[in-house]
Design an enzyme around this catalytic site. Structure first.
Site, mmCIF file in Angstrom:
data_model
loop_
_atom_site.group_PDB
_atom_site.id
_atom_site.type_symbol
_atom_site.label_atom_id
_atom_site.label_comp_id
_atom_site.label_asym_id
_atom_site.label_seq_id
_atom_site.Cartn_x
_atom_site.Cartn_y
_atom_site.Cartn_z
ATOM 1 N N ILE A 10 0.867 -1.103 0.141
ATOM 2 C CA ILE A 10 -0.012 -0.007 0.117
ATOM 3 C C ILE A 10 0.799 1.226 -0.144
ATOM 4 O O ILE A 10 0.492 2.462 -0.377
ATOM 5 C CB ILE A 10 -1.075 0.005 1.169
ATOM 6 C CG1 ILE A 10 -2.218 0.879 0.889
ATOM 7 C CG2 ILE A 10 -0.283 0.238 2.601
ATOM 8 C CD1 ILE A 10 -3.285 0.920 1.814
ATOM 9 N N GLY A 31 2.802 -3.906 11.288
ATOM 10 C CA GLY A 31 2.027 -4.159 10.131
ATOM 11 C C GLY A 31 1.904 -2.899 9.191
ATOM 12 O O GLY A 31 2.871 -2.255 9.011
ATOM 13 N N VAL A 32 0.681 -2.635 8.665
ATOM 14 C CA VAL A 32 0.440 -1.656 7.851
ATOM 15 C C VAL A 32 0.866 -0.486 8.301
ATOM 16 O O VAL A 32 1.447 0.536 7.759
ATOM 17 C CB VAL A 32 -1.034 -1.611 7.253
ATOM 18 C CG1 VAL A 32 -1.436 -0.368 6.570
ATOM 19 C CG2 VAL A 32 -1.487 -2.842 6.668
ATOM 20 N N ASP A 33 0.593 0.058 9.783
ATOM 21 C CA ASP A 33 0.868 1.037 10.531
ATOM 22 C C ASP A 33 2.453 1.422 10.401
ATOM 23 O O ASP A 33 2.892 2.466 10.259
ATOM 24 C CB ASP A 33 0.442 0.889 11.990
ATOM 25 C CG ASP A 33 0.341 2.252 12.685
ATOM 26 O OD1 ASP A 33 0.848 3.154 11.920
ATOM 27 O OD2 ASP A 33 0.349 2.133 14.024
ATOM 28 N N GLY A 122 -5.239 -8.115 10.890
ATOM 29 C CA GLY A 122 -3.947 -8.658 11.042
ATOM 30 C C GLY A 122 -3.829 -8.958 12.571
ATOM 31 O O GLY A 122 -4.654 -9.895 13.037
ATOM 32 N N VAL A 123 -3.232 -8.265 13.452
ATOM 33 C CA VAL A 123 -2.737 -8.603 14.792
ATOM 34 C C VAL A 123 -4.083 -8.375 15.574
ATOM 35 O O VAL A 123 -4.427 -8.983 16.633
ATOM 36 C CB VAL A 123 -1.859 -7.711 15.408
ATOM 37 C CG1 VAL A 123 -0.445 -8.312 14.734
ATOM 38 C CG2 VAL A 123 -1.972 -6.294 15.498
#
Length: 174
Positions: A10, A31-33, A122-123
């Site tokens: 992303i 993750g994404v963050d 996710g988590v």
């Protein structure tokens, strides 16, 4: 509004806004963050710190705020906090709110193209099929409200299982 599935990273997408599956601190994480904060550079964190001054307890789950995208190809990052999945309590409405509030923020800043990760999948433990269904149904349900302001929503699943779940949700929504 066109709905597209674009698996991959992303942080590399050339869209108006990417949505960050943030934690309530808004100060980065995994993750994404973590990927968005890392690729976007210090400008994103600096804006998140300013936002946090007005949110001493952090951003509540289901809400969304916007910052610069820093060094990302996107123009903005829309940060939203997904709920942790619970078998004892139905938090589906909070997850749906993440998508609605993110789209409202996109309209507010003039973002015509918006890329979403699989929020809470996710988590935070949300089952992929259900997370994808809620994402697609919620975005579809926002068509009338966003009108022509958002022209394309990209779902950016990470991994083959997530991609399969989003493709199935999109097919069943047709």
């Amino acid at each position: 509004m066109k709905l597209t599935i674009r698996p991959g990273d992303i942080t590399k997408l050339d869209v108006d806004a990417v949505v960050n599956a943030a934690n309530s601190s808004l100060l980065g994480g995994g993750g994404v963050d973590g990927a968005i904060h890392s690729a976007g550079g210090p400008e994103i964190l600096a804006e998140c710190r300013r936002i946090r001054e007005g949110l001493p307890d952090g951003l509540p789950a289901g809400q969304a705020v916007v910052t610069t995208a820093g060094e990302l190809p996107a123009r903005w990052v829309i940060h939203t906090v997904g709920p942790v999945h619970s078998r004892a309590e139905d938090r589906s409405e909070i997850l749906a709110s993440c998508y609605r509030e993110s789209l409202r923020q996109a309209v507010r800043v003039g973002a015509g193209t918006v890329a979403f990760p699989a929020i809470s999948a996710g988590v935070y433990g949300w089952p992929l099929d259900d997370a994808a269904r809620i994402a697609v149904e919620t975005v579809e349900g926002m068509r009338a409200e966003v009108g022509d302001d958002v022209t394309e929503v990209l779902f950016v699943p990470f991994g083959e299982d997530a991609e399969r779940a989003f493709r199935a949700a999109l097919r069943s929504g047709l």
